[in-house]
Write an enzyme that holds these catalytic residues in place. Structure first.
Site, PDB file in Angstrom:
ATOM      1  N   LYS A   9      40.966  34.159  12.240  1.00  7.44           N
ATOM      2  CA  LYS A   9      42.411  34.397  12.322  1.00  7.44           C
ATOM      3  C   LYS A   9      42.728  35.250  13.552  1.00  7.44           C
ATOM      4  CE  LYS A   9      42.894  34.060   7.289  1.00  7.44           C
ATOM      5  NZ  LYS A   9      43.317  34.768   6.045  1.00  7.44           N
ATOM      6  N   TYR A  49      48.830  26.546   4.469  1.00 14.64           N
ATOM      7  CA  TYR A  49      48.928  27.442   3.306  1.00 14.64           C
ATOM      8  C   TYR A  49      49.997  26.973   2.311  1.00 14.64           C
ATOM      9  CZ  TYR A  49      45.791  31.039   5.248  1.00 14.64           C
ATOM     10  OH  TYR A  49      44.695  31.738   5.707  1.00 14.64           O
ATOM     11  N   PHE A  57      54.392  37.149   0.054  1.00 12.95           N
ATOM     12  CA  PHE A  57      53.808  37.444   1.371  1.00 12.95           C
ATOM     13  C   PHE A  57      53.753  36.210   2.274  1.00 12.95           C
ATOM     14  CE2 PHE A  57      50.331  36.626  -1.663  1.00 12.95           C
ATOM     15  CZ  PHE A  57      49.666  35.580  -1.032  1.00 12.95           C
ATOM     16  N   ARG A  85      32.453  30.471   1.494  1.00 16.86           N
ATOM     17  CA  ARG A  85      33.318  31.404   0.754  1.00 16.86           C
ATOM     18  C   ARG A  85      32.546  32.661   0.370  1.00 16.86           C
ATOM     19  NH1 ARG A  85      38.848  30.879   0.239  1.00 16.86           N
ATOM     20  NH2 ARG A  85      38.725  31.675  -1.896  1.00 16.86           N
ATOM     21  N   THR A  91      39.110  37.798  -1.140  1.00 17.34           N
ATOM     22  CA  THR A  91      40.358  37.759  -0.353  1.00 17.34           C
ATOM     23  C   THR A  91      40.779  39.151   0.114  1.00 17.34           C
ATOM     24  OG1 THR A  91      41.066  35.846  -1.641  1.00 17.34           O
ATOM     25  CG2 THR A  91      42.785  37.037  -0.430  1.00 17.34           C
ATOM     26  N   ARG A 102      34.214  39.752   5.473  1.00 16.17           N
ATOM     27  CA  ARG A 102      35.363  40.661   5.264  1.00 16.17           C
ATOM     28  C   ARG A 102      34.896  42.056   4.858  1.00 16.17           C
ATOM     29  NH1 ARG A 102      38.794  36.138   1.987  1.00 16.17           N
ATOM     30  NH2 ARG A 102      39.833  35.134   3.763  1.00 16.17           N
ATOM     31  N   ASN A 112      42.750  39.894   7.228  1.00 18.65           N
ATOM     32  CA  ASN A 112      41.380  39.732   6.717  1.00 18.65           C
ATOM     33  C   ASN A 112      40.517  38.778   7.553  1.00 18.65           C
ATOM     34  OD1 ASN A 112      42.554  37.377   5.830  1.00 18.65           O
ATOM     35  ND2 ASN A 112      42.100  37.692   3.669  1.00 18.65           N
ATOM     36  N   HIS A 115      39.379  32.624   7.584  1.00 16.00           N
ATOM     37  CA  HIS A 115      39.725  31.686   6.516  1.00 16.00           C
ATOM     38  C   HIS A 115      38.547  30.763   6.244  1.00 16.00           C
ATOM     39  CE1 HIS A 115      41.565  28.396   4.299  1.00 16.00           C
ATOM     40  NE2 HIS A 115      40.937  27.599   5.149  1.00 16.00           N
ATOM     41  N   GLU A 126      42.169  20.313   5.168  1.00 14.08           N
ATOM     42  CA  GLU A 126      42.240  21.241   6.307  1.00 14.08           C
ATOM     43  C   GLU A 126      41.554  20.670   7.554  1.00 14.08           C
ATOM     44  OE1 GLU A 126      40.680  24.781   4.485  1.00 14.08           O
ATOM     45  OE2 GLU A 126      42.460  25.001   3.204  1.00 14.08           O
TER      46      GLU A 126
END
Ligand code: GTP
Ligand code: MG
Length: 152
Positions: A9, A49, A57, A85, A91, A102, A112, A115, A126
């Site tokens: 990100k 998203y 948010f 993941r 998250t 993270r 964070n 993704h 995606e």
């Protein structure tokens, strides 16, 4: 073989963490089959998203992501969606285990840094969204792949 969509990100890119992310997936034994840097449009980010559209948010999330740049990647290998993941961590970075990406590099859920697709269905969606054009993904065979993977 299984593929997942991973994106560094904008905060991760600005903070110089792209190489760290790539290194972790490479060292684990996964194969990079797609890579590009983009500034995603708001439409693109909202589509990415879409399942979070009703969250409070959501606008902030779209603002954050669509600033760019985002380093978009497709990684391939055994169980890569679930393992990706796990490597990324929870998250909320304050809940991410130490040693996860993270858990090592961030402290805020709104910043964070990375993704990862959360299922086969989202990986497929995606990858199609971020790497639409045929030829943007590269099929190749790693030399020494037999040292990473054995089927017996
Ligand atoms: P991604 O890999 O980015 O999809 O994260 P995730 O799958 O771990 O979480 P989820 O898909 O539920 O949320 C997507 C992103 O929205 C998160 O990574 C955060 O950047 C952001 N987000 C999620 N929950 C919150 C929240 O409570 N507050 C804020 N500010 N951002 C959130
Ligand atoms: Mg998600």
């Amino acid at each position: 073989s299984e593929r997942t969509f991973i994106a560094v990100k904008p905060d991760g890119v600005h903070r110089g963490l792209v190489g760290k992310v790539i290194q972790r997936f490479e060292e684990r034994g996964y194969k990079l089959v797609g890579l590009k840097q983009v500034v995603p449009s708001r439409d693109m980010t909202e589509e990415h998203y879409a399942d979070l559209k009703k969250k409070p948010f959501f606008k902030g999330l779209v603002d954050y992501m669509s600033q760019g740049p985002v380093v978009a990647m497709v990684w391939e290998g055994k169980d890569v969606i679930r393992q990706g993941r796990a490597m990324i961590g929870a998250t909320n970075p304050l809940e991410s285990a130490p040693g996860t990406i993270r858990g090592q590099y961030c402290i805020s859920v709104g910043r964070n840094i990375i993704h990862g697709s959360d299922s086969f269905e989202s990986a497929e969606k995606e990858i199609g969204l971020w790497f639409g054009k045929a030829g943007e993904l590269v099929d190749w065979t790693q030399s020494g792949a037999e040292w990473v993977q054995s089927d017996n």
